[in-house]
Design a protein around this motif. Sequence first.
Motif, PDB file in Angstrom:
ATOM      1  N   TRP A   1       0.960  -1.019   0.193  1.00  0.00           N
ATOM      2  CA  TRP A   1      -0.018  -0.401  -0.470  1.00  0.00           C
ATOM      3  C   TRP A   1       0.880   1.250  -0.221  1.00  0.00           C
ATOM      4  N   PRO A   2       0.476   1.813  -1.037  1.00  0.00           N
ATOM      5  CA  PRO A   2       1.919   3.308  -0.820  1.00  0.00           C
ATOM      6  C   PRO A   2       1.367   4.117   0.480  1.00  0.00           C
ATOM      7  N   ASP A   3       3.193   4.293   1.065  1.00  0.00           N
ATOM      8  CA  ASP A   3       2.712   6.032   1.909  1.00  0.00           C
ATOM      9  C   ASP A   3       2.723   6.948   1.615  1.00  0.00           C
ATOM     10  N   LEU A   4       3.251   6.932   0.289  1.00  0.00           N
ATOM     11  CA  LEU A   4       3.381   8.517  -0.133  1.00  0.00           C
ATOM     12  C   LEU A   4       3.253   8.377  -1.999  1.00  0.00           C
ATOM     13  N   VAL A   5       2.221   9.580  -1.908  1.00  0.00           N
ATOM     14  CA  VAL A   5       1.397   8.995  -3.597  1.00  0.00           C
ATOM     15  C   VAL A   5       2.002  10.790  -3.815  1.00  0.00           C
ATOM     16  N   ILE A   6       2.302  11.001  -4.841  1.00  0.00           N
ATOM     17  CA  ILE A   6       2.954  12.369  -6.088  1.00  0.00           C
ATOM     18  C   ILE A   6       2.489  11.988  -7.204  1.00  0.00           C
ATOM     19  N   ALA A   7       1.089  13.462  -7.390  1.00  0.00           N
ATOM     20  CA  ALA A   7       0.921  13.129  -8.759  1.00  0.00           C
ATOM     21  C   ALA A   7       0.053  14.443  -8.895  1.00  0.00           C
ATOM     22  N   ASP A   8      -0.887  15.006  -9.890  1.00  0.00           N
ATOM     23  CA  ASP A   8      -1.524  15.432 -10.049  1.00  0.00           C
ATOM     24  C   ASP A   8      -3.315  15.756 -10.922  1.00  0.00           C
ATOM     25  N   HIS A   9      -4.012  16.285 -10.121  1.00  0.00           N
ATOM     26  CA  HIS A   9      -4.996  16.228 -11.132  1.00  0.00           C
ATOM     27  C   HIS A   9      -6.054  14.960 -10.463  1.00  0.00           C
ATOM     28  N   GLY A  10      -6.766  14.069 -11.373  1.00  0.00           N
ATOM     29  CA  GLY A  10      -7.702  13.052 -10.922  1.00  0.00           C
ATOM     30  C   GLY A  10      -7.153  12.382  -9.795  1.00  0.00           C
ATOM     31  N   TRP A  11      -5.668  11.656  -9.884  1.00  0.00           N
ATOM     32  CA  TRP A  11      -5.043  10.372  -9.930  1.00  0.00           C
ATOM     33  C   TRP A  11      -4.216  11.223  -8.352  1.00  0.00           C
ATOM     34  N   ALA A  12      -4.387  12.623  -8.072  1.00  0.00           N
ATOM     35  CA  ALA A  12      -3.985  12.873  -6.586  1.00  0.00           C
ATOM     36  C   ALA A  12      -5.180  13.432  -5.708  1.00  0.00           C
TER      37      ALA A  12
ATOM     38  N   SER B   1      -6.220   9.978  -4.472  1.00  0.00           N
ATOM     39  CA  SER B   1      -5.421   8.930  -3.750  1.00  0.00           C
ATOM     40  C   SER B   1      -5.705   9.794  -2.154  1.00  0.00           C
ATOM     41  N   GLY B   2      -6.028  11.227  -1.870  1.00  0.00           N
ATOM     42  CA  GLY B   2      -5.833  12.179  -1.191  1.00  0.00           C
ATOM     43  C   GLY B   2      -7.324  11.462   0.052  1.00  0.00           C
ATOM     44  N   GLU B   3      -8.262  11.565  -1.606  1.00  0.00           N
ATOM     45  CA  GLU B   3      -9.615  11.231  -0.669  1.00  0.00           C
ATOM     46  C   GLU B   3      -9.635   9.991   0.373  1.00  0.00           C
ATOM     47  N   ALA B   4      -8.706   8.525  -0.234  1.00  0.00           N
ATOM     48  CA  ALA B   4      -8.869   7.245   0.560  1.00  0.00           C
ATOM     49  C   ALA B   4      -7.431   7.556   1.749  1.00  0.00           C
ATOM     50  N   GLY B   5      -7.322   8.845   2.057  1.00  0.00           N
ATOM     51  CA  GLY B   5      -6.663   8.752   2.983  1.00  0.00           C
ATOM     52  C   GLY B   5      -4.781   8.426   2.684  1.00  0.00           C
ATOM     53  N   ILE B   6      -4.273   8.571   1.758  1.00  0.00           N
ATOM     54  CA  ILE B   6      -2.967   8.304   1.957  1.00  0.00           C
ATOM     55  C   ILE B   6      -2.206   9.908   1.644  1.00  0.00           C
ATOM     56  N   ASP B   7      -0.952  10.450   2.180  1.00  0.00           N
ATOM     57  CA  ASP B   7      -0.241  11.312   1.886  1.00  0.00           C
ATOM     58  C   ASP B   7      -0.283  11.352   0.337  1.00  0.00           C
ATOM     59  N   THR B   8      -0.376  12.398  -0.078  1.00  0.00           N
ATOM     60  CA  THR B   8      -0.073  12.894  -1.324  1.00  0.00           C
ATOM     61  C   THR B   8      -0.129  14.608  -1.426  1.00  0.00           C
ATOM     62  N   VAL B   9       0.847  14.558  -1.985  1.00  0.00           N
ATOM     63  CA  VAL B   9       1.567  15.494  -2.750  1.00  0.00           C
ATOM     64  C   VAL B   9       1.358  16.058  -4.865  1.00  0.00           C
ATOM     65  N   GLY B  10       1.581  17.056  -4.262  1.00  0.00           N
ATOM     66  CA  GLY B  10       0.556  17.287  -6.102  1.00  0.00           C
ATOM     67  C   GLY B  10       1.433  18.147  -6.669  1.00  0.00           C
ATOM     68  N   PHE B  11       0.909  18.742  -8.408  1.00  0.00           N
ATOM     69  CA  PHE B  11       1.352  19.947  -8.447  1.00  0.00           C
ATOM     70  C   PHE B  11      -0.717  20.687  -8.761  1.00  0.00           C
ATOM     71  N   ALA B  12      -0.502  21.400  -9.104  1.00  0.00           N
ATOM     72  CA  ALA B  12      -1.979  22.226  -9.735  1.00  0.00           C
ATOM     73  C   ALA B  12      -1.497  23.370 -10.408  1.00  0.00           C
ATOM     74  N   ASP B  13      -2.172  23.559 -11.408  1.00  0.00           N
ATOM     75  CA  ASP B  13      -2.596  24.471 -11.894  1.00  0.00           C
ATOM     76  C   ASP B  13      -3.611  25.634 -11.526  1.00  0.00           C
ATOM     77  N   CYS B  14      -3.117  27.141 -11.667  1.00  0.00           N
ATOM     78  CA  CYS B  14      -4.388  28.357 -10.960  1.00  0.00           C
ATOM     79  C   CYS B  14      -5.811  27.962 -11.724  1.00  0.00           C
ATOM     80  N   ASN B  15      -5.999  27.193 -12.791  1.00  0.00           N
ATOM     81  CA  ASN B  15      -7.449  26.823 -12.732  1.00  0.00           C
ATOM     82  C   ASN B  15      -7.597  25.474 -12.459  1.00  0.00           C
ATOM     83  N   ASP B  16      -7.516  24.611 -11.775  1.00  0.00           N
ATOM     84  CA  ASP B  16      -7.802  23.883 -10.860  1.00  0.00           C
ATOM     85  C   ASP B  16      -7.644  23.622  -9.137  1.00  0.00           C
ATOM     86  N   PRO B  17      -8.970  24.604  -8.963  1.00  0.00           N
ATOM     87  CA  PRO B  17      -8.623  24.246  -7.558  1.00  0.00           C
ATOM     88  C   PRO B  17      -8.908  23.930  -6.467  1.00  0.00           C
TER      89      PRO B  17
END
Length: 284
Positions: A213-224, A227-243
């Motif tokens: 099971w992942p300890d960390l997810v590194i992602a963006d958009h729906g991938w991130a 994983s964040g909704e699943a309770g996994i520690d998640t770090v990601g990138f997002a543009d200013c049109n992706d609130p």
Amino acid sequence: MHPASMAASADAEVGLLVQPYDRALLRKHLLQTRIAGDVATPREGNLAHYRRMVAKDPGYQFGLALKDWTFEETLDMMARLCGVDPDPRHRQGADTIGVDLTIDALDDMGARIGRAAREQETVLLATGHPATLMGVYRAVEDALHNAGCTVLTPAAGWSYQVITANGSRVREIVYTSGVAALSTGGRLQHTHDPNPMQAMLQELHDAPEPRSWPDLVIADHGWAGASGEAGIDTVGFADCNDPALFAGHAEGKIAVTVPLDDGVFPEYYEPMIDYLLDRAGLAA
């Protein structure tokens, strides 16, 4: 991805040989390439996306079960976390991303990636922006793999149908080394969809013991978001049109959201990659 971002960046006088670990030089580079600062993302598009998130349009939730946000709360949050113009009367033209917010978030992301490396954690990487951000993820993946981390690649080949302007298309999960993306007919696709990450996590959940099971997810958009909704520690990138990912961060579901223009030329991110890996203690 915004074609306008790439076109605008093409006109920038860019010195790509930035000394990678200097904050001031990185700041200058991010502004020159319009990864941050005065970005090419249209203000009217930003505001429209904020309203869609507020209306709980699934395409703008990124797989997150967000609280009820008002438009005013969303604009205030995006000004605080992303650096957009807080003035609601600014309805057209360009918008902004706070360059110091970008670098601060890169510091935080680097610290979390560094912990993953030191503790040889299990990680999962995925991008909905393969045309522009794949190089960022591949560099991080290589560094974590070399540090002894386990990089998961679940649900390879899992597919589903999407309806596009050109009809129905089958999209499947593919991996570039250890970085997941969606493919249609052999071409990597831009996506906001959380379904692929949900499928990946379901396969991991259903695997026989001992399962990873992942300890960390590194992602963006729906991938991130998924994983964040699943309770996994998640770090990601997002543009200013992706609130949604910024809202997820505000709600404590996303550990770090780095604001940046995710649609500039891939090589423009190279000094940012070097800075991120240095902050993680993984610089070559």
